[in-house]
Structures are given as structure tokens and as C-alpha cells.
Write an enzyme that holds these catalytic residues in place. Structure first.
Site, mmCIF file in Angstrom:
data_model
loop_
_atom_site.group_PDB
_atom_site.id
_atom_site.type_symbol
_atom_site.label_atom_id
_atom_site.label_comp_id
_atom_site.label_asym_id
_atom_site.label_seq_id
_atom_site.Cartn_x
_atom_site.Cartn_y
_atom_site.Cartn_z
ATOM 1 N N THR A 152 -17.584 35.858 -5.695
ATOM 2 C CA THR A 152 -17.603 34.442 -5.322
ATOM 3 C C THR A 152 -18.506 34.268 -4.110
ATOM 4 O O THR A 152 -18.488 35.100 -3.191
ATOM 5 C CB THR A 152 -16.212 33.855 -4.987
ATOM 6 N N ASP A 205 -17.935 32.189 -2.028
ATOM 7 C CA ASP A 205 -17.051 31.714 -0.943
ATOM 8 C C ASP A 205 -16.545 32.847 -0.047
ATOM 9 O O ASP A 205 -16.088 32.595 1.062
ATOM 10 C CB ASP A 205 -15.834 30.975 -1.531
ATOM 11 N N ARG A 209 -34.223 13.311 14.649
ATOM 12 C CA ARG A 209 -33.029 12.897 13.910
ATOM 13 C C ARG A 209 -31.948 13.964 14.005
ATOM 14 O O ARG A 209 -32.255 15.138 14.240
ATOM 15 C CB ARG A 209 -33.336 12.808 12.410
ATOM 16 N N MET A 240 -21.301 24.948 0.556
ATOM 17 C CA MET A 240 -20.088 25.157 -0.245
ATOM 18 C C MET A 240 -19.122 26.097 0.473
ATOM 19 O O MET A 240 -19.327 26.441 1.634
ATOM 20 C CB MET A 240 -20.463 25.715 -1.606
#
Ligand code: F6P
Length: 341
Positions: free
Chosen positions: A125, A127, A162, A169
Site C-alpha cells: 500500500t 499508505d 501565492r 493520499m
């Protein structure tokens, strides 16, 4: 032996490297045969497979995605799911299965193992949120993609003075945001593990402009401000009950612009982080996981998962691997705070 292989859940770079290693060693050293199940648990549920031998794995090491396809199908949410999986494996003459996946795919594998299915797991994953392994493959590639994006955002942010907000994710873990944010020199990093105070974030931003630099905010898709965000309610969920995340950067864009008086713009990296060729680290880790997984199958170490501990690959119980989510410790997050603002 005849071994089934499947890849489930969100894809990530390195899946093909695992498949290649499993097949190469399985054929060369053990003379095993393979069945490639399509689209995660959907394959054994619906008895959909494809040939998987040496010719099929040739040239796939650097390729992103998965040649087997993937899905978020949950066999425990399907009518007679576990029984259908068992029957179809038997019908295909499959002696054991290698399931390559994250928390959900391996959670289902652990439950199926309890019901008598012979399965070995491989953790993947982007993640990096599986507790039993130091790293999952896919994570390093995703972090590098995010870091390159942040590098690019710095130069354009400076030109236009800016605030640029980069959403990454990671679901409920802030690993990608934390690593990419540090590597990319972000001025604020927001992660799901630490509820953020928007006033504080805006103070950092103003301070950054005062020092003649333009701020970069890296925000994990699962990060939340004090009080939450109204738009997060009612978002769709998948078969494992996970809510679809994303959009926090767009919300921050308006809030930051209004509160600081400086233009703010959002970039949502999304699936770019999951696509394309794996990094060298991920190719090596994925290959080693594949080699150890096929060894585990050969030794009938069912119900186990290959895990990275330090520099060693070890076998751990699948149930342990999916017991809890690995999140960013508070002390680690605080280390990065010196760079905020
Ligand atoms: O688990 C990997 C992951 O990319 C998460 O970071 C993200 O929240 C989720 O999958 C997105 O899933 P999908 O591709 O199904 O939208």
C-alpha cells in the site's frame, strides 16, 4: 503445487515486481504452477483467472499497476463468499493462495485462513499503514512522486507569491504527507493523526510571506481541522466501509485565502501517486517480499505474511498484520514542527 496469486485493493507501484519474483522462484526452484486470479477477491469468487507463467512475467518488473487487475471486492460481503472461494480454488486445483494487498485484502485473507483456506500474504500500500511491517512497497514511490511535485510547486509559488496547497493520499495515516512534506521542504504539514488549528496554519503562512518566501502546505487527504469540515459528510463508502476521501485542499484554498489575504491555490495529486514505474527501493522490497512469500508457501507456512523488520524479511501472523493501523507517532510529527512557518 498449484498456487493462486491475486492483487487486491488500491493498486501501487511494485505489484508486478512481487508477481514476477513469486513466479520466477516458484517455477525455477520449486517447479510450482500458477493461476493468476483477476481483480483481487473477485477472481476466486467468480472463478476468473488467467495464465501466469514465466512468459507472462517477462518484462513486468518496472511496470506500474498490476497485470492481474485489482478491485475492492470483499468476499465476506458477497452471498456465500468464503464457500465460493473455497469451492473455486478446489475446482481450479489450487493448493494455496498468495494474496498481495493492504489492510482490507489481508484482513479478508486472515478471516479466510480461519475458515480453512491456505493463504500467505504480501503487504502492499502506498499508505504504509500496516503495523506488522516497517515499510510496504509502493510507499517510497508515492513519496518520491509527491516530493517532485512539491519541488515544482515551490518555484511557481515563488513567482506568483501565492500559497500553494498540495493534497496527498494516505487515508487515515499521514506517512506520505509527513515524508513528502519533509523531503520537499513544506512550510506546513497537516496529517490525520493531529487535528489542525486553521488559525495557527494561517499564522505560519503569514510569517512565511513576511520572510519573502511563498508557503507550501502539504495536507493529507484524511487531515481534519478543529470542528471538522461540513462537506465531508455523506461521502460514498467502499465494500470495506471506507469513506472516499479527498477535497480538503480545495476547502483550505478558500479558507486560507480569505483569512490571510494572499491568493491560495490547491493541487490534488490523487492517483498520480499510485501510477507509473516503481522506485528502486520498491522494486527491491517487492521482489524480496515475493521471494519470501513463495518460500513460505513451499514450507506450508499458511496464515503468515512477509514483513520487513529492519533489513530482514520475516514471517508474521496475518492476524497480527491487520490488527491495528500504523500511524505517525506524535513525537515524530513534532520533529518537523521546527520547519513550520
Ligand atoms: O489505500 C490506498 C489509497 O490510494 C488511499 O491513499 C486512498 O484513500 C484510496 O486508496 C483511494 O482509493 P480509490 O483508488 O479506490 O479511490
Amino acid at each position: 503445487m498449484r498456487i493462486g496469486v491475486l492483487t487486491g485493493g488500491g493498486d501501487c507501484p511494485g505489484l508486478n515486481a512481487v508477481i514476477r519474483a513469486i513466479v520466477r522462484k516458484g517455477v525455477a526452484e520449486y517447479q510450482h504452477e500458477f493461476v493468476g486470479y483477476r481483480d483481487g477477491w473477485r477472481g476466486p469468487l467468480e472463478r476468473e483467472s488467467r495464465a501466469l507463467g514465466i512468459p507472462e512475467v517477462r518484462g513486468i518488473l518496472p511496470r506500474g499497476g498490476t497485470i492481474l487487475g485489482s478491485s475492492r471486492t470483499n468476499p465476506f460481503k458477497e452471498e456465500g463468499g468464503p464457500d465460493r472461494v473455497a469451492e473455486n480454488l478446489e475446482a481450479d486445483g489450487v493448493d494455496g493462495l498468495i494474496a498481495i494487498g493492504g489492510e482490507d485484502t489481508l484482513g479478508a485473507a486472515a478471516q479466510l485462513f480461519d475458515e480453512g483456506i491456505r493463504v500467505v500474504g504480501v503487504p502492499k500500500t502506498i499508505d504504509n499503514d500496516l503495523s506488522a511491517t516497517d515499510y510496504t512497497f509502493g510507499f517510497d514511490t508515492a513519496v518520491n512522486i509527491a516530493m517532485s511535485a512539491i519541488d515544482r510547486l515551490h518555484t511557481t509559488a515563488e513567482s506568483h507569491k501565492r500559497t500553494l496547497i498540495c493534497e496527498v493520499m494516505g487515508r487515515h495515516a499521514g506517512w506520505i504527507a509527513f515524508h513528502a512534506g519533509i523531503a520537499g521542504g513544506a512550510n506546513v504539514i497537516l496529517i490525520p493523526e493531529v487535528v489542525f488549528d486553521l488559525d495557527r496554519v494561517c499564522e505560519y503562512i503569514v510569517r512565511r510571506f513576511e520572510s519573502q518566501y511563498s508557503p507550501i502546505v502539504v495536507v493529507a487527504e484524511g487531515a481534519t481541522p478543529k470542528g471538522g469540515i461540513p462537506s465531508a459528510e455523506g461521502a460514498p463508502t467502499d465494500a470495506f466501509g471506507h469513506v472516499r476521501l479527498g477535497g480538503i485542499a480545495n476547502w483550505l484554498e478558500g479558507e486560507i485565502e480569505q483569512r490571510t489575504g494572499h491568493e491560495a491555490r490547491a493541487t490534488v495529486l490523487g492517483h498520480i501517486q499510485r501510477g507509473g514505474t516503481p522506485s528502486a527501493f520498491d522494486r527491491v522490497l517487492a521482489t524480496r517480499f515475493g521471494l519470501h512469500a513463495i518460500d513460505a508457501v513451499h514450507e506450508a507456512q499458511w496464515g503468515k505474511m512477509a514483513a520487513l523488520r529492519g533489513t530482514d524479511i520475516q514471517l508474521v501472523d496475518l492476524s497480527e498484520a491487520t490488527a491495528e493501523l500504523k500511524t505517525v507517532p506524535d513525537s515524530l510529527y513534532r520533529e518537523a514542527e521546527v520547519f513550520f512557518g
